[in-house]
Write an enzyme that holds these catalytic residues in place. Structure first.
Site, mmCIF file in Angstrom:
data_model
loop_
_atom_site.group_PDB
_atom_site.id
_atom_site.type_symbol
_atom_site.label_atom_id
_atom_site.label_comp_id
_atom_site.label_asym_id
_atom_site.label_seq_id
_atom_site.Cartn_x
_atom_site.Cartn_y
_atom_site.Cartn_z
ATOM 1 N NE ARG A 39 -4.076 1.963 2.003
ATOM 2 C CZ ARG A 39 -4.363 2.912 2.895
ATOM 3 N NH1 ARG A 39 -3.718 2.977 4.054
ATOM 4 N NH2 ARG A 39 -5.288 3.806 2.628
ATOM 5 C CG HIS A 46 -1.177 5.414 -0.653
ATOM 6 N ND1 HIS A 46 -1.887 5.841 0.448
ATOM 7 C CD2 HIS A 46 -2.030 4.631 -1.354
ATOM 8 C CE1 HIS A 46 -3.116 5.324 0.409
ATOM 9 N NE2 HIS A 46 -3.215 4.577 -0.662
ATOM 10 C CG ASP A 47 6.736 6.455 -3.345
ATOM 11 O OD1 ASP A 47 6.754 7.702 -3.364
ATOM 12 O OD2 ASP A 47 7.744 5.751 -3.601
ATOM 13 N N GLY A 56 5.182 10.358 -8.895
ATOM 14 C CA GLY A 56 5.907 9.146 -9.265
ATOM 15 C C GLY A 56 6.483 8.430 -8.052
ATOM 16 C CB SER A 110 7.297 11.961 -2.274
ATOM 17 O OG SER A 110 6.234 11.278 -2.918
ATOM 18 C CG ASN A 168 -0.894 8.882 2.324
ATOM 19 O OD1 ASN A 168 -1.023 7.738 1.892
ATOM 20 N ND2 ASN A 168 -0.259 9.837 1.661
ATOM 21 C CG HIS A 189 -8.247 -3.626 -1.570
ATOM 22 N ND1 HIS A 189 -9.201 -2.657 -1.776
ATOM 23 C CD2 HIS A 189 -7.106 -2.947 -1.261
ATOM 24 C CE1 HIS A 189 -8.668 -1.454 -1.610
ATOM 25 N NE2 HIS A 189 -7.395 -1.593 -1.308
ATOM 26 C CB THR A 190 -6.262 -10.625 -2.401
ATOM 27 O OG1 THR A 190 -6.370 -11.995 -2.010
ATOM 28 C CG2 THR A 190 -4.779 -10.300 -2.572
ATOM 29 C CG ASP A 235 -6.567 -15.926 -2.566
ATOM 30 O OD1 ASP A 235 -7.176 -14.813 -2.635
ATOM 31 O OD2 ASP A 235 -6.708 -16.686 -1.600
#
Ligand code: HEM
Ligand SMILES: *[C@@H]1O[C@H](CO)[C@@H](O)[C@H](O)[C@H]1NC(C)=O
Ligand SMILES: *[C@@H]1O[C@H](CO)[C@@H](O)[C@H](O)[C@H]1NC(C)=O
Ligand SMILES: *[C@@H]1O[C@H](CO)[C@@H](O)[C@H](O)[C@H]1NC(C)=O
Ligand SMILES: *[C@@H]1O[C@H](CO)[C@@H](O)[C@H](O)[C@H]1NC(C)=O
Ligand SMILES: *[C@@H]1O[C@H](CO)[C@@H](O)[C@H](O)[C@H]1NC(C)=O
Length: 337
Positions: A62, A66-67, A72, A76, A96, A194-195, A253
């Site tokens: 995650r 978000h980076d 890019g 950061s 965040n 989100h598995t 999965d």
């Protein structure tokens, strides 16, 4: 100070801020000579973290996402507030808030610096750790592209505008991904992350009883799953955490997609990939639900695309190999010369 004395300093600072392969092609072999064991060093720390924190891998991937969505993939998002360095942390942006895993990133960085000082960027550590996270959770890895450098700036307003929100409809999510060069297939495959991992109740509570002010639950929420969520999220339980994948919570999965087919997506932003009549993404959800191999192929390809989101600003704002992932390097002083 005479100009001749200041010249080396000016040159050094100029080099610090302009030299560096900021727009260069990433490559899987970037650290082969400078840090040959890098991926096993990272994987070892992730494996160790997983022993006490089942969400360690989920937190790391995650962070990488978000980076990459803000200026890019330049590390950061890892920078913490610092008045002295002019850092208004992206971690303060709503998307965040409460993000976790900084401690694991620091542990990886320490292990990497011990083996290969000053050569591996924090941005690359997030990319490698994401691959380790997926592999260690039973998924399939991909050819991780490397050679990113770390920013000396954070972009909090960029995080506010670029990060998707769990309350958004499909059209908004599609635009936010398109803005960074990712198409709707990438949106679906990457949402497959989100598995594993968890979400706090605050991000889906509105679906349970009074969805969009209708006085009714979200119609695209399975009633049995809703009962489980109501129990997990009592009054005042906004910060309780619930598995994003109720079927196999810690495994990487394709059950995320079969969950969507059964109206068991946790967030609005999950279920809208499948449920809205005529949604362009339904076909991809069905493809990934039907075949884990097809999902793994697509996920790896999309992770490489996400890892290539480039900041137009790195060339002007400078870049470096950060020594501590949560803060920019100290500038050299004349005493260092
Ligand atoms: C499509 C838009 C997306 C939205 C709106 C979204 C939103 C969220 C939210 C609200 C949470 C829970 C956060 C919390 O409770 O603190 C979450 C968790 C998570 N997200 Fe996403 N996400 C999206 C896409 C992605 C992508 C592309 C990835 C990675 C490739 C990803 C990986 C994760 C992981 C692994 C977690 C669990 C983290 C943990 O357990 O700490 N998400 N996401
Ligand atoms: C690299 O890792 C391997 C196995 O993990 C180990 O045997 C080897 O000593 C390491 N090499 C270096 C230079 O650290
Ligand atoms: C911050 O992010 C926004 C949105 O991507 C971008 O338009 C802006 O140029 C960025 N600012 C800096 C200083 O990088
Ligand atoms: C979706 O995008 C539109 C247009 O930018 C915006 O007005 C709206 O608030 C967004 N919806 C959500 C739930 O964020
Ligand atoms: C998205 O891009 C990939 C290549 O990066 C391509 O294979 C796929 O067909 C595209 N999907 C859509 C819906 O355009
Ligand atoms: C549902 O939400 C709407 C708008 O926020 C509110 O007016 C209404 O009273 C709520 N209904 C219930 C049953 O809580």
């Amino acid at each position: 100070m005479a100009f001749s004395k200041a010249l080396p300093y000016i040159l050094l600072v100029t080099m610090l801020f302009t030299v560096g392969p900021t727009m260069a092609q990433l490559s899987p072999t970037f650290y082969d000579t400078t840090c040959p064991n890098l991926s096993s060093i990272v994987e070892d720390v992730v494996r160790q973290a997983l022993q006490t924190d089942a969400r360690a891998g989920a937190k790391l991937i995650r962070f990488h996402f978000h980076d990459c969505f803000v200026n890019g993939c330049d590390g950061s998002v890892l920078l913490e507030d610092s008045v002295a360095d002019g850092i208004d942390s992206e971690q303060n942006a709503p998307g965040n808030q409460g993000i976790q895993g900084q401690n694991i990133v620091a542990d990886i960085k320490t292990a990497v610096e011990n083996a290969c000082p000053s050569v591996v960027s924090c941005a690359d550590i997030l990319a490698i750790a994401s691959n380790s996270a997926v592999v260690l959770a039973g998924g399939r890895g991909w050819e991780v592209q490397l050679g990113r450098r770390d920013s000396r700036i954070a972009n909090r307003s960029g995080a506010v505008s670029n990060l998707p929100s769990p309350f958004e409809p499909l059209a908004n999510l599609t635009v936010k991904f398109a803005n960074v060069g990712l198409n709707s297939t990438d949106l679906v495959s990457l949402s497959g992350a989100h598995t594993f991992g968890q979400s706090r109740c605050r991000f889906f509570q509105g679906r349970l009883s009074n969805f969009s002010g209708t006085g009714m639950p979200d119609p695209s929420l399975d009633p049995t799953y809703r009962d489980i969520l109501l129990e997990a999220c009592p009054q005042g339980g906004d910060d309780n955490r619930v598995n994003l994948d109720p079927t196999t919570p810690d495994e990487f999965d394709n059950n995320y997609f079969t969950n969507l087919q059964g109206n068991r997506g946790l967030l609005t932003s999950d279920q809208v990939l499948f449920s809205p009549p005529g949604a362009a993404t339904t076909v991809d959800v069905d493809r990934f639900a039907a075949s884990q191999e097809v999902f793994f192929d697509a996920f790896g390809a999309s992770m490489i695309k996400m890892g290539n989101i480039m900041s137009p600003s790195t060339t002007t704002d400078g870049s470096e190999i950060r020594l501590t992932c949560s803060r920019v390097n100290p500038l050299p002083t004349l005493a260092d010369m």
